[in-house]
Enzyme design. Structure first.
Site, mmCIF file in Angstrom:
data_model
loop_
_atom_site.group_PDB
_atom_site.id
_atom_site.type_symbol
_atom_site.label_atom_id
_atom_site.label_comp_id
_atom_site.label_asym_id
_atom_site.label_seq_id
_atom_site.Cartn_x
_atom_site.Cartn_y
_atom_site.Cartn_z
ATOM 1 N N SER A 6 0.814 -1.215 0.000
ATOM 2 C CA SER A 6 0.000 0.000 0.000
ATOM 3 C C SER A 6 0.845 1.260 0.000
ATOM 4 O O SER A 6 2.003 1.265 0.419
ATOM 5 C CB SER A 6 -0.914 0.041 1.223
ATOM 6 O OG SER A 6 -1.760 -1.064 1.254
HETATM 7 N N1 SAH Z 1 -0.148 -5.707 4.085
HETATM 8 C C1 SAH Z 1 0.542 -5.993 2.846
HETATM 9 C C2 SAH Z 1 -0.343 -5.673 1.651
HETATM 10 C C3 SAH Z 1 -0.465 -6.877 0.798
HETATM 11 S S1 SAH Z 1 -1.671 -6.828 -0.500
HETATM 12 C C4 SAH Z 1 1.869 -5.258 2.776
HETATM 13 O O1 SAH Z 1 2.132 -4.404 3.628
HETATM 14 O O2 SAH Z 1 2.665 -5.535 1.874
HETATM 15 C C5 SAH Z 1 -2.905 -7.904 0.156
HETATM 16 C C6 SAH Z 1 -2.501 -9.329 0.422
HETATM 17 O O3 SAH Z 1 -3.678 -10.038 0.833
HETATM 18 C C7 SAH Z 1 -1.957 -10.099 -0.783
HETATM 19 O O4 SAH Z 1 -0.668 -10.574 -0.479
HETATM 20 C C8 SAH Z 1 -2.936 -11.258 -0.949
HETATM 21 O O5 SAH Z 1 -2.324 -12.467 -1.355
HETATM 22 C C9 SAH Z 1 -3.522 -11.372 0.432
HETATM 23 N N2 SAH Z 1 -4.810 -12.054 0.517
HETATM 24 C C10 SAH Z 1 -5.857 -11.982 -0.335
HETATM 25 N N3 SAH Z 1 -6.871 -12.756 0.094
HETATM 26 C C11 SAH Z 1 -6.448 -13.335 1.259
HETATM 27 C C12 SAH Z 1 -7.038 -14.244 2.185
HETATM 28 N N4 SAH Z 1 -8.270 -14.722 2.010
HETATM 29 N N5 SAH Z 1 -6.324 -14.619 3.255
HETATM 30 C C13 SAH Z 1 -5.056 -14.158 3.450
HETATM 31 N N6 SAH Z 1 -4.453 -13.295 2.620
HETATM 32 C C14 SAH Z 1 -5.127 -12.891 1.526
#
Ligand code: SAH
Length: 227
Positions: free
Chosen positions: A80
């Site tokens: 983000s």
């Molecule tokens: N907090 C992260 C942002 C990652 S983007 C950072 O600081 O880099 C969102 C993430 O959510 C992705 O890696 C995706 O694979 C994950 N995601 C999507 N659906 C999910 C689920 N049902 N359970 C766990 N993770 C999930």
């Protein structure tokens, strides 16, 4: 000889008593930008100053690590924008004592920020390669209060529940009941909710009387994918 890479040479420069940090100016600039955008929480700003965001992105993007922009990580996911990370972290109103559940570990950057602001972070990611990289980075920067697990975060983490705070960094169409149920009374959840073009960042407070939702701003997160 070839062993002294250009970046190494820069970092070992003797300015600032020989303790010149990489990206020091870019970091200071980002903090000013965030302040200007209304992020006033000193602990959140300090966490952003302390976590090396360049370590959470691919080498080719490191020069952009302190721009106020979201950046791509592996497997079509994104880290983000710092403003959103700061805003969500501040909205959790952390005192340092909380146990926080994060859904969507991704690069591990948001978890690293939270690790400075609460007692322990429990973070769930469904894509193994991302989780492996995130774990390695967190170890490398000596963050020891983040526990991760591979799986579908929609079910939460029942063995560690209930949580003082819950943060989603992927967007469900509606907040799963399993997550609402794992929030303590008096707890706060921050989450993007809705479909692609119609997401809002919301805060949900749980009291004895039930759940109270407030909308913060429109956002664009990757979807929460249920397995
Ligand atoms: N907090 C992260 C942002 C990652 S983007 C950072 O600081 O880099 C969102 C993430 O959510 C992705 O890696 C995706 O694979 C994950 N995601 C999507 N659906 C999910 C689920 N049902 N359970 C766990 N993770 C999930």
């Amino acid at each position: 000889g070839h062993v002294l890479a250009p970046s190494r040479a820069r970092h070992s420069c003797k300015e600032a008593g020989g303790r010149m940090q990489p990206f020091q100016n870019e970091k200071a600039q980002l903090i000013m930008t965030l302040r200007g955008m209304g992020i006033v929480d000193a602990d959140v700003l300090s966490a952003i100053e302390q976590v090396p965001r360049e370590m959470f992105v691919a080498r080719a993007l490191q020069a952009h690590a302190y721009e106020n922009a979201s950046l791509p990580i592996a497997m079509d996911q994104t880290i983000s924008q710092p403003y959103i990370v700061a805003m969500m972290s501040a909205a959790l109103q952390l005192t340092g004592r909380e146990r926080v559940l994060e859904i969507g570990t991704g690069s591990g950057y948001q978890a690293a920020i939270l690790s400075f602001l609460c007692r322990r972070v429990y973070s769930i990611e469904r894509l193994r390669p991302l989780l492996v990289d995130a774990d390695n980075r967190l170890r490398e920067i000596r963050v020891t209060n983040v526990t991760t697990r591979l799986g579908d975060g929609a079910g939460g983490w029942p063995e560690a529940a209930p949580f003082d705070r819950i943060i989603l960094t992927c967007a469900p169409p509606v907040i799963p009941d399993m997550l609402l149920n794992q929030l303590k009374i008096g707890g706060i959840m921050v989450a993007p909710v809705g479909r692609d073009r119609n997401q809002q960042l919301v805060t949900i407070r749980r009291s004895e009387a039930g759940f109270e939702e407030a909308t913060l701003l429109p956002v664009k997160f990757v979807p929460l994918v249920e397995d």
